[in-house]
Design an enzyme around this catalytic site. Structure first.
Site, PDB file in Angstrom:
ATOM      1  N   GLN A   1      -2.843 -12.025   8.282  1.00  0.00           N
ATOM      2  CA  GLN A   1      -3.048 -11.831   6.840  1.00  0.00           C
ATOM      3  C   GLN A   1      -2.433 -13.002   6.059  1.00  0.00           C
ATOM      4  O   GLN A   1      -3.039 -13.532   5.124  1.00  0.00           O
ATOM      5  CB  GLN A   1      -2.404 -10.508   6.415  1.00  0.00           C
ATOM      6  CG  GLN A   1      -2.268 -10.299   4.928  1.00  0.00           C
ATOM      7  CD  GLN A   1      -1.844  -8.876   4.594  1.00  0.00           C
ATOM      8  OE1 GLN A   1      -2.683  -7.983   4.572  1.00  0.00           O
ATOM      9  NE2 GLN A   1      -0.578  -8.649   4.354  1.00  0.00           N
ATOM     10  N   MET A  24       0.831  -1.204   0.000  1.00  0.00           N
ATOM     11  CA  MET A  24       0.000   0.000   0.000  1.00  0.00           C
ATOM     12  C   MET A  24       0.873   1.265   0.000  1.00  0.00           C
ATOM     13  O   MET A  24       0.377   2.368   0.223  1.00  0.00           O
ATOM     14  CB  MET A  24      -0.935   0.005   1.208  1.00  0.00           C
ATOM     15  CG  MET A  24      -1.891  -1.200   1.190  1.00  0.00           C
ATOM     16  SD  MET A  24      -3.385  -0.926   2.127  1.00  0.00           S
ATOM     17  CE  MET A  24      -2.719  -0.661   3.760  1.00  0.00           C
ATOM     18  N   GLY A  25       2.175   1.097  -0.215  1.00  0.00           N
ATOM     19  CA  GLY A  25       3.048   2.262  -0.352  1.00  0.00           C
ATOM     20  C   GLY A  25       3.554   2.825   0.961  1.00  0.00           C
ATOM     21  O   GLY A  25       3.489   2.177   1.999  1.00  0.00           O
ATOM     22  N   GLY A  29      10.851  -2.549   5.730  1.00  0.00           N
ATOM     23  CA  GLY A  29      10.059  -3.791   5.679  1.00  0.00           C
ATOM     24  C   GLY A  29       9.657  -4.096   4.241  1.00  0.00           C
ATOM     25  O   GLY A  29       9.844  -5.224   3.753  1.00  0.00           O
ATOM     26  N   HIS A  30       9.132  -3.095   3.553  1.00  0.00           N
ATOM     27  CA  HIS A  30       8.773  -3.289   2.138  1.00  0.00           C
ATOM     28  C   HIS A  30      10.020  -3.637   1.322  1.00  0.00           C
ATOM     29  O   HIS A  30       9.998  -4.548   0.489  1.00  0.00           O
ATOM     30  CB  HIS A  30       8.171  -2.006   1.553  1.00  0.00           C
ATOM     31  CG  HIS A  30       6.876  -1.589   2.185  1.00  0.00           C
ATOM     32  ND1 HIS A  30       6.776  -0.501   3.023  1.00  0.00           N
ATOM     33  CD2 HIS A  30       5.627  -2.104   2.098  1.00  0.00           C
ATOM     34  CE1 HIS A  30       5.526  -0.363   3.418  1.00  0.00           C
ATOM     35  NE2 HIS A  30       4.797  -1.320   2.885  1.00  0.00           N
ATOM     36  N   GLN A  44       5.827 -11.151   7.864  1.00  0.00           N
ATOM     37  CA  GLN A  44       5.337 -11.821   9.079  1.00  0.00           C
ATOM     38  C   GLN A  44       4.679 -10.813  10.021  1.00  0.00           C
ATOM     39  O   GLN A  44       3.887 -11.174  10.883  1.00  0.00           O
ATOM     40  CB  GLN A  44       6.532 -12.522   9.752  1.00  0.00           C
ATOM     41  CG  GLN A  44       6.248 -13.174  11.080  1.00  0.00           C
ATOM     42  CD  GLN A  44       5.278 -14.339  10.964  1.00  0.00           C
ATOM     43  OE1 GLN A  44       5.120 -14.930   9.892  1.00  0.00           O
ATOM     44  NE2 GLN A  44       4.616 -14.686  12.058  1.00  0.00           N
ATOM     45  N   LYS A  45       5.005  -9.530   9.844  1.00  0.00           N
ATOM     46  CA  LYS A  45       4.370  -8.460  10.632  1.00  0.00           C
ATOM     47  C   LYS A  45       2.845  -8.606  10.616  1.00  0.00           C
ATOM     48  O   LYS A  45       2.172  -8.319  11.601  1.00  0.00           O
ATOM     49  CB  LYS A  45       4.802  -7.116  10.034  1.00  0.00           C
ATOM     50  CG  LYS A  45       3.921  -5.931  10.337  1.00  0.00           C
ATOM     51  CD  LYS A  45       4.437  -5.198  11.507  1.00  0.00           C
ATOM     52  CE  LYS A  45       3.827  -3.840  11.742  1.00  0.00           C
ATOM     53  NZ  LYS A  45       2.502  -3.592  11.227  1.00  0.00           N
ATOM     54  N   ASP A  46       2.293  -9.009   9.466  1.00  0.00           N
ATOM     55  CA  ASP A  46       0.852  -9.206   9.341  1.00  0.00           C
ATOM     56  C   ASP A  46       0.563 -10.706   9.321  1.00  0.00           C
ATOM     57  O   ASP A  46       0.142 -11.268   8.296  1.00  0.00           O
ATOM     58  CB  ASP A  46       0.349  -8.517   8.071  1.00  0.00           C
ATOM     59  CG  ASP A  46       0.571  -7.009   8.129  1.00  0.00           C
ATOM     60  OD1 ASP A  46      -0.237  -6.320   8.753  1.00  0.00           O
ATOM     61  OD2 ASP A  46       1.590  -6.538   7.584  1.00  0.00           O
ATOM     62  N   HIS A  76       9.084   1.563   3.590  1.00  0.00           N
ATOM     63  CA  HIS A  76      10.122   1.536   4.618  1.00  0.00           C
ATOM     64  C   HIS A  76      10.923   0.257   4.399  1.00  0.00           C
ATOM     65  O   HIS A  76      10.634  -0.502   3.456  1.00  0.00           O
ATOM     66  CB  HIS A  76       9.487   1.608   6.022  1.00  0.00           C
ATOM     67  CG  HIS A  76       8.385   0.617   6.240  1.00  0.00           C
ATOM     68  ND1 HIS A  76       8.595  -0.749   6.225  1.00  0.00           N
ATOM     69  CD2 HIS A  76       7.053   0.771   6.448  1.00  0.00           C
ATOM     70  CE1 HIS A  76       7.451  -1.376   6.440  1.00  0.00           C
ATOM     71  NE2 HIS A  76       6.491  -0.479   6.564  1.00  0.00           N
TER      72      HIS A  76
END
Ligand code: AMP
Length: 256
Positions: A151, A28-29, A34-35, A146-148, A32
């Site tokens: 999901q 979703m932009g 993580g992305h 893994q943060k989500d 950071h």
């Protein structure tokens, strides 16, 4: 790196590169590290790396933070390019949800609790947009954090239940030096709120639900629970001011 905004342009751009392994990183932009860790992992094992940049309104329950979600497409484009993304798919809302859209993916039990309970409709939006992206890009590999953790569990269930032919790669949570998990929403925290938010990683680091609950005392806690995902995690969601943060730690066998 090419930026495409329509399904037609995306299909056209991909047509030439179908021979190799196609990897997709849905985002979703407001990028950071993580992305970027997902982009790097995809770059390392795929021939073609596609990232999607789409703030999916369907996964924001009514009255939540869709309008204040951070956006900076120019910076995102630069970071994606520098990190080896080949194709950035950045559609408008009407491109993915044209007039008349009315088909949704509802994942059952695994989507019902935790985030599903506190953000009704969230996973319906996530599953639907991910299925659309999987169909449009047709990747062999898709990368998630893994943060989500929930999901990931929901998408794994959908992939199995709907016989999709792709594998998920799940990358570890990237944190700031102070322990706070990187999140696009961290940009919404004031310095004082950020200080208070540090209670979340500290609480989870106890790897014990009771100790974690005690450590979060005074914060507005949606849940803190051991969840039997694969792998099992201690997961929590808290509100700091008007910003909602989620995080989890993987529970190793010996600490269960
Ligand atoms: P988002 O843009 O927030 O939807 O996130 C896009 C992808 O990046 C999702 O698969 C997230 O789980 C992943 N992600 C977000 N934050 C982190 C983080 N701190 N570490 C690793 N992956 C992350």
């Amino acid at each position: 790196m090419k930026i495409v905004r329509t399904r037609t342009d995306l299909r056209e751009a991909l047509a030439a590169s179908r021979d190799g392994v196609v990897g997709l990183v849905p985002t979703m932009g407001a990028y950071h590290d993580g992305h970027l860790s997902l982009f790097r992992a995809a770059r390392a094992e795929c021939d073609v790396v596609v990232a999607s940049l789409f703030v999916n309104p369907a996964q924001f329950p009514e009255g939540t933070d869709l309008s204040r979600y951070p956006r900076d497409e120019e910076r995102d484009g630069r970071l994606a390019r520098e990190t080896g993304v080949d194709l950035l798919f950045a559609p408008a809302v009407a491109e993915l949800y044209p007039r008349g859209f009315q088909t949704w993916v509802e994942v059952g039990e695994v989507a019902a609790r935790l985030e599903g309970e506190h953000r009704p409709g969230h996973f319906r939006g996530v599953a639907t947009v991910c299925l659309k992206l999987f169909n449009l890009v047709r990747p062999q590999l898709a990368y998630f954090g893994q943060k989500d953790a929930q999901q990931v569990a929901v998408l794994r269930r959908m992939i199995r239940d709907l016989d999709l032919e792709l594998s998920l790669r799940v990358l570890p949570t990237v944190r700031d030096a102070d322990g706070l998990a990187l999140s696009s929403r961290n940009a919404l925290l004031s310095p004082a709120e950020r200080e208070r938010a540090l209670a979340l990683p500290r609480a989870l680091a106890t790897r014990d639900p009771d100790a974690a609950r005690a450590a979060l005392n005074g914060l507005d806690v949606d849940y803190v629970e051991v969840v039997d995902l694969d792998p099992p995690v201690l997961a929590a969601a808290v509100r700091v001011g008007s910003t909602r943060l989620i995080d989890n730690v993987v529970l190793e066998e010996e600490s269960r």
